[in-house]
Design a protein around this motif. Sequence first.
Motif, PDB file in Angstrom:
ATOM      1  N   GLU A 134      17.482   2.791  15.016  1.00 19.44           N
ATOM      2  CA  GLU A 134      17.073   2.935  16.460  1.00 19.44           C
ATOM      3  C   GLU A 134      16.724   1.532  16.918  1.00 19.44           C
ATOM      4  OE1 GLU A 134      13.540   5.290  17.173  1.00 19.44           O
ATOM      5  OE2 GLU A 134      14.536   7.130  16.075  1.00 19.44           O
ATOM      6  N   VAL A 135      17.167   0.988  18.050  1.00 18.52           N
ATOM      7  CA  VAL A 135      17.261  -0.249  18.534  1.00 18.52           C
ATOM      8  C   VAL A 135      16.663  -0.045  19.753  1.00 18.52           C
ATOM      9  CG1 VAL A 135      19.126  -0.906  17.105  1.00 18.52           C
ATOM     10  CG2 VAL A 135      19.658  -0.331  19.279  1.00 18.52           C
ATOM     11  N   GLU A 136      16.225  -1.340  20.544  1.00 20.64           N
ATOM     12  CA  GLU A 136      15.799  -1.463  21.742  1.00 20.64           C
ATOM     13  C   GLU A 136      16.384  -2.628  22.510  1.00 20.64           C
ATOM     14  OE1 GLU A 136      13.087   0.470  24.790  1.00 20.64           O
ATOM     15  OE2 GLU A 136      12.978   0.802  22.576  1.00 20.64           O
ATOM     16  N   ASN A 137      16.876  -2.237  23.567  1.00 19.86           N
ATOM     17  CA  ASN A 137      17.388  -3.243  24.494  1.00 19.86           C
ATOM     18  C   ASN A 137      17.414  -2.845  25.772  1.00 19.86           C
ATOM     19  OD1 ASN A 137      19.800  -1.673  24.772  1.00 19.86           O
ATOM     20  ND2 ASN A 137      21.070  -2.775  23.127  1.00 19.86           N
ATOM     21  N   LYS A 138      18.127  -3.727  26.623  1.00 20.39           N
ATOM     22  CA  LYS A 138      18.247  -3.208  28.178  1.00 20.39           C
ATOM     23  C   LYS A 138      18.644  -1.964  28.531  1.00 20.39           C
ATOM     24  CE  LYS A 138      16.671  -7.198  29.822  1.00 20.39           C
ATOM     25  NZ  LYS A 138      15.441  -7.365  30.547  1.00 20.39           N
ATOM     26  N   SER A 139      19.427  -1.385  27.697  1.00 16.19           N
ATOM     27  CA  SER A 139      19.754   0.017  27.629  1.00 16.19           C
ATOM     28  C   SER A 139      18.733   0.981  27.397  1.00 16.19           C
ATOM     29  CB  SER A 139      21.025   0.497  26.692  1.00 16.19           C
ATOM     30  OG  SER A 139      22.076  -0.503  27.279  1.00 16.19           O
ATOM     31  N   GLY A 140      17.726   0.585  26.752  1.00 15.28           N
ATOM     32  CA  GLY A 140      16.594   1.467  26.480  1.00 15.28           C
ATOM     33  C   GLY A 140      16.466   1.712  24.990  1.00 15.28           C
ATOM     34  N   ARG A 141      16.120   2.757  24.487  1.00  9.66           N
ATOM     35  CA  ARG A 141      16.082   3.089  23.068  1.00  9.66           C
ATOM     36  C   ARG A 141      17.231   3.716  22.633  1.00  9.66           C
ATOM     37  NH1 ARG A 141      12.037   3.593  18.565  1.00  9.66           N
ATOM     38  NH2 ARG A 141      10.916   1.918  19.844  1.00  9.66           N
ATOM     39  N   ILE A 142      18.207   3.121  21.843  1.00 11.14           N
ATOM     40  CA  ILE A 142      19.571   3.859  21.233  1.00 11.14           C
ATOM     41  C   ILE A 142      19.336   3.897  19.757  1.00 11.14           C
ATOM     42  CG2 ILE A 142      20.619   3.539  23.473  1.00 11.14           C
ATOM     43  CD1 ILE A 142      22.227   1.443  22.049  1.00 11.14           C
ATOM     44  N   ALA A 143      20.267   4.776  19.126  1.00 12.47           N
ATOM     45  CA  ALA A 143      20.381   4.737  17.656  1.00 12.47           C
ATOM     46  C   ALA A 143      21.967   4.297  17.337  1.00 12.47           C
ATOM     47  CB  ALA A 143      20.216   6.250  17.208  1.00 12.47           C
ATOM     48  N   ILE A 144      21.978   3.500  16.291  1.00 11.26           N
ATOM     49  CA  ILE A 144      23.246   2.999  15.730  1.00 11.26           C
ATOM     50  C   ILE A 144      23.439   3.432  14.412  1.00 11.26           C
ATOM     51  CG2 ILE A 144      24.703   1.044  15.197  1.00 11.26           C
ATOM     52  CD1 ILE A 144      23.251  -0.739  17.286  1.00 11.26           C
ATOM     53  N   GLY A 145      24.436   4.298  14.197  1.00 10.98           N
ATOM     54  CA  GLY A 145      24.735   4.970  13.030  1.00 10.98           C
ATOM     55  C   GLY A 145      25.256   4.099  12.052  1.00 10.98           C
ATOM     56  N   ALA A 146      25.092   4.174  10.674  1.00 12.24           N
ATOM     57  CA  ALA A 146      25.720   3.290   9.688  1.00 12.24           C
ATOM     58  C   ALA A 146      25.699   4.040   8.396  1.00 12.24           C
ATOM     59  CB  ALA A 146      25.181   1.943   9.537  1.00 12.24           C
ATOM     60  N   GLY A 147      26.771   3.564   7.545  1.00 10.84           N
ATOM     61  CA  GLY A 147      26.875   4.106   6.208  1.00 10.84           C
ATOM     62  C   GLY A 147      26.130   3.050   5.499  1.00 10.84           C
ATOM     63  N   CYS A 148      25.907   1.807   5.971  1.00  8.45           N
ATOM     64  CA  CYS A 148      24.974   0.931   4.883  1.00  8.45           C
ATOM     65  C   CYS A 148      24.291   0.095   5.932  1.00  8.45           C
ATOM     66  CB  CYS A 148      26.132   0.059   4.087  1.00  8.45           C
ATOM     67  SG  CYS A 148      25.157  -1.332   3.302  1.00  8.45           S
ATOM     68  N   VAL A 149      23.112  -0.296   5.722  1.00  5.35           N
ATOM     69  CA  VAL A 149      22.263  -1.058   6.553  1.00  5.35           C
ATOM     70  C   VAL A 149      21.834  -2.190   5.729  1.00  5.35           C
ATOM     71  CG1 VAL A 149      20.139  -1.196   7.701  1.00  5.35           C
ATOM     72  CG2 VAL A 149      21.512   0.853   8.073  1.00  5.35           C
ATOM     73  N   ILE A 150      21.970  -3.418   6.119  1.00  2.00           N
ATOM     74  CA  ILE A 150      21.543  -4.536   5.430  1.00  2.00           C
ATOM     75  C   ILE A 150      20.314  -5.148   6.170  1.00  2.00           C
ATOM     76  CG2 ILE A 150      22.176  -6.959   4.775  1.00  2.00           C
ATOM     77  CD1 ILE A 150      24.994  -6.121   4.413  1.00  2.00           C
ATOM     78  N   ASP A 151      18.950  -5.158   5.632  1.00  3.43           N
ATOM     79  CA  ASP A 151      18.031  -5.736   6.183  1.00  3.43           C
ATOM     80  C   ASP A 151      18.052  -7.325   6.125  1.00  3.43           C
ATOM     81  OD1 ASP A 151      15.496  -6.419   7.194  1.00  3.43           O
ATOM     82  OD2 ASP A 151      14.726  -4.793   6.080  1.00  3.43           O
ATOM     83  N   ALA A 152      18.169  -8.036   7.418  1.00  4.14           N
ATOM     84  CA  ALA A 152      18.210  -9.558   7.439  1.00  4.14           C
ATOM     85  C   ALA A 152      16.924  -9.780   8.473  1.00  4.14           C
ATOM     86  CB  ALA A 152      19.470  -9.998   8.134  1.00  4.14           C
ATOM     87  N   THR A 153      15.978  -8.978   8.487  1.00  3.93           N
ATOM     88  CA  THR A 153      14.979  -9.482   9.362  1.00  3.93           C
ATOM     89  C   THR A 153      14.090 -10.684   8.836  1.00  3.93           C
ATOM     90  OG1 THR A 153      13.112  -7.932   8.271  1.00  3.93           O
ATOM     91  CG2 THR A 153      14.485  -6.994  10.075  1.00  3.93           C
ATOM     92  N   GLY A 154      14.131 -10.873   7.524  1.00  2.83           N
ATOM     93  CA  GLY A 154      13.221 -12.161   6.941  1.00  2.83           C
ATOM     94  C   GLY A 154      12.080 -11.413   6.451  1.00  2.83           C
ATOM     95  N   ASP A 155      11.517 -10.266   7.041  1.00  5.35           N
ATOM     96  CA  ASP A 155      10.292  -9.683   6.665  1.00  5.35           C
ATOM     97  C   ASP A 155      10.240  -8.295   5.919  1.00  5.35           C
ATOM     98  OD1 ASP A 155       8.419 -12.101   7.458  1.00  5.35           O
ATOM     99  OD2 ASP A 155       8.560 -11.366   9.404  1.00  5.35           O
TER     100      ASP A 155
END
Length: 252
Positions: A134-155
């Motif tokens: 789930e992401v938040e941007n100017k379009s509001g709250r939307i979901a982006i589906g994925a078969g694989c998610v890479i966490d590159a947040t740093g934290d």
Amino acid sequence: QCARSGLRTAVLEKTVLWGGMATNGLVLFYEPLCDGKGRQVTFGISEELLQVAIKYGPGRVPPEWRRAESNTRREAGQWYHHSPGIGSRYMTPFVPHAFALGLDEVMDQCGADLWFDTLACQPVLEGDRIVGIEVENKSGRIAIGAGCVIDATGDADIAFRCGAPCRERGSFPSLLYFYTSLELAREAVARNSARGLLRWDHGCGANEMDKGYEGSSPKRSGVDGKDVSLFLTESRRLARERIVARQAEAAT
């Protein structure tokens, strides 16, 4: 690398520049890719990005790390595995906004679906498996589906919100900034070189053993929203005080 391999890939960036601390954080020094003894020990994408860092702006890798002709494994003009005893490191300073331009080019060419100004908020879970974000941007709250998610947040923000165990540590305020002066400018003119025109100052923070901080601020958590703000404001206050003292010294 996922997009380059032909996988359908989305890249999320919470700011408006790729590069993290190198661009938004103005950390304008690419760490050495050698062992300090004349041997290159890091290759691949790290080496590629070092070259990207100086493609559109000033910065240089010491000439000892260039080679005039190709050898058995690498193309002419790239960096190479030097002989022991080299007198300089395989690294370079760079200009952050020029690095950002180079990163734009790399990302444009990789074929990924690029999302700026988009904050990754929550993982989308099916049982114990992550299937999107789930992401938040100017379009509001939307979901982006994925078969694989890479966490590159740093934290490890996404991993933590999936339930992965994480260990937290606090940080004391610290500072890092560059400065110049008329005196440094005169010295640069006398040398006919801009090298040394900028100097950097750092300090006030503790080391990895939490020793060395002498201020009054307590440790701040890097995963608490308010503490992050307090860490930044206190660190910048320390920097202002150091700059004011330096200006007063220069005026006397």
